[in-house]
Design a protein around this motif. Structure first.
Motif, short mmCIF file in Angstrom:
data_model
loop_
_atom_site.label_atom_id
_atom_site.label_comp_id
_atom_site.label_asym_id
_atom_site.label_seq_id
_atom_site.Cartn_x
_atom_site.Cartn_y
_atom_site.Cartn_z
N LEU A 1 -16.51 -30.72 -5.26
CA LEU A 1 -16.31 -30.18 -3.91
C LEU A 1 -14.99 -30.65 -3.32
N VAL A 2 -14.65 -31.91 -3.52
CA VAL A 2 -13.38 -32.43 -3.01
C VAL A 2 -12.21 -31.71 -3.66
N GLN A 3 -12.32 -31.49 -4.98
CA GLN A 3 -11.25 -30.79 -5.68
C GLN A 3 -11.11 -29.35 -5.18
N ALA A 4 -12.25 -28.69 -4.90
CA ALA A 4 -12.20 -27.32 -4.39
C ALA A 4 -11.55 -27.27 -3.01
N VAL A 5 -11.86 -28.24 -2.16
CA VAL A 5 -11.27 -28.27 -0.82
C VAL A 5 -9.76 -28.48 -0.90
N ILE A 6 -9.34 -29.38 -1.78
CA ILE A 6 -7.90 -29.65 -1.91
C ILE A 6 -7.17 -28.42 -2.44
N ALA A 7 -7.73 -27.81 -3.49
CA ALA A 7 -7.08 -26.63 -4.07
C ALA A 7 -7.05 -25.48 -3.08
N GLY A 8 -8.13 -25.29 -2.30
CA GLY A 8 -8.14 -24.22 -1.31
C GLY A 8 -7.13 -24.46 -0.21
N ALA A 9 -7.00 -25.70 0.21
CA ALA A 9 -6.04 -26.00 1.27
C ALA A 9 -4.60 -25.77 0.80
N LEU A 10 -4.29 -26.18 -0.43
CA LEU A 10 -2.93 -25.97 -0.95
C LEU A 10 -2.62 -24.49 -1.10
N SER A 11 -3.59 -23.73 -1.66
CA SER A 11 -3.38 -22.28 -1.83
C SER A 11 -3.22 -21.59 -0.48
N PHE A 12 -4.01 -22.02 0.50
CA PHE A 12 -3.91 -21.46 1.85
C PHE A 12 -2.52 -21.71 2.44
N ALA A 13 -2.02 -22.93 2.24
CA ALA A 13 -0.71 -23.28 2.79
C ALA A 13 0.40 -22.49 2.09
N HIS A 14 0.29 -22.33 0.77
CA HIS A 14 1.32 -21.59 0.05
C HIS A 14 1.37 -20.13 0.48
N LEU A 15 0.20 -19.52 0.66
CA LEU A 15 0.17 -18.13 1.13
C LEU A 15 0.77 -18.01 2.54
N HIS A 16 0.47 -19.01 3.39
CA HIS A 16 1.04 -18.98 4.74
C HIS A 16 2.56 -19.08 4.69
N ASP A 17 3.08 -20.00 3.85
CA ASP A 17 4.53 -20.17 3.77
C ASP A 17 5.20 -18.92 3.22
N LEU A 18 4.56 -18.27 2.22
CA LEU A 18 5.16 -17.08 1.65
C LEU A 18 5.19 -15.94 2.67
N ALA A 19 4.10 -15.77 3.42
CA ALA A 19 4.08 -14.71 4.43
C ALA A 19 5.08 -15.00 5.54
N SER A 20 5.21 -16.27 5.91
CA SER A 20 6.17 -16.62 6.96
C SER A 20 7.59 -16.37 6.50
#
Length: 221
Positions: free
Chosen positions: A11-30
């Protein structure tokens, strides 16, 4: 009674991976020109499409529609992670990146609509009723004894007293239930061996005298 909370590594690994992917998508859209709340909406849209396609695969089984949109969302998420690792100049994003980010909302809306309202063939859970097995009614065969054939008389030299006529041997008639049981035994032997049952085997299976076995075999033919 209080229970101790132990963190789950998966679960910890899933939360970390989801947060990083979320941030990368935000940076790319920005970087592609989507500012403010629009940049935060892009990662939510990609992740929701990915979850919707995976849920469709789990609930209705593999299908071309679900696999197609699952791969589209996975490529969008994976592409954002790779693009933000230095492979693209986010300070001067290329035109195809701006085009892809701008067209993503319409693509995601189409995919979500198809996944949510796509028709799936109903799965029947009612087993077909088995046809009742009817056994053939036993056929009662009446064995009629053949008349005894008298031998031709020899020419008599002198009158002799006529010999008494020998009584005819009574014929053996098998009862109908025994014949029905013998027919089942014969059919089972025919099914297992592929050859008709002989009289000796029939007598051994039924445990009857030879005369009774002969009478039953005659009625089975």
């Amino acid at each position: 009674m209080t229970r101790s909370i132990r963190p789950d590594a998966v679960l910890v690994q899933a939360v970390i991976a989801g947060a990083l992917s979320f941030a990368h998508l935000h940076d790319l859209a920005s970087a592609a020109g989507q500012d403010g709340w629009k940049a935060w909406a892009y990662p939510i849209s990609v992740d929701l499409l990915l979850v919707a396609a995976w849920r469709r695969l789990r609930n209705t089984g593999p299908s071309r529609l679900a696999w197609s949109w699952f791969l589209i969302a996975l490529v969008a998420s994976l592409g954002a992670n790779v693009a933000t690792a230095g492979f693209l100049d986010l300070q001067h994003p290329p035109a195809w990146l701006r085009f892809g980010v701008a067209g993503w909302p319409a693509l995601a809306f189409l995919g979500g609509t198809l996944l949510a309202h796509g028709s799936t063939p109903p799965v029947s859970t009612v087993a077909p009723e088995a046809a009742p097995i009817t056994e053939p009614e036993p056929v009662t065969t009446v064995h009629t004894p053949e008349p005894a054939v008298e031998p031709d008389p020899l020419p008599a030299v002198e009158p002799t007293p006529a010999l008494p006529e020998a009584p005819a041997t009574p014929a053996v008639v098998a009862p109908a239930p025994l014949v029905a049981h013998a027919r089942k035994v014969a059919d089972d032997h025919q099914t297992r061996t592929g050859t008709p049952i002989d009289v000796d085997t029939l007598r051994a299976r039924l445990g009857v005298p030879p005369a009774m076995a002969d009478a039953i075999a005659a009625q089975l033919t």
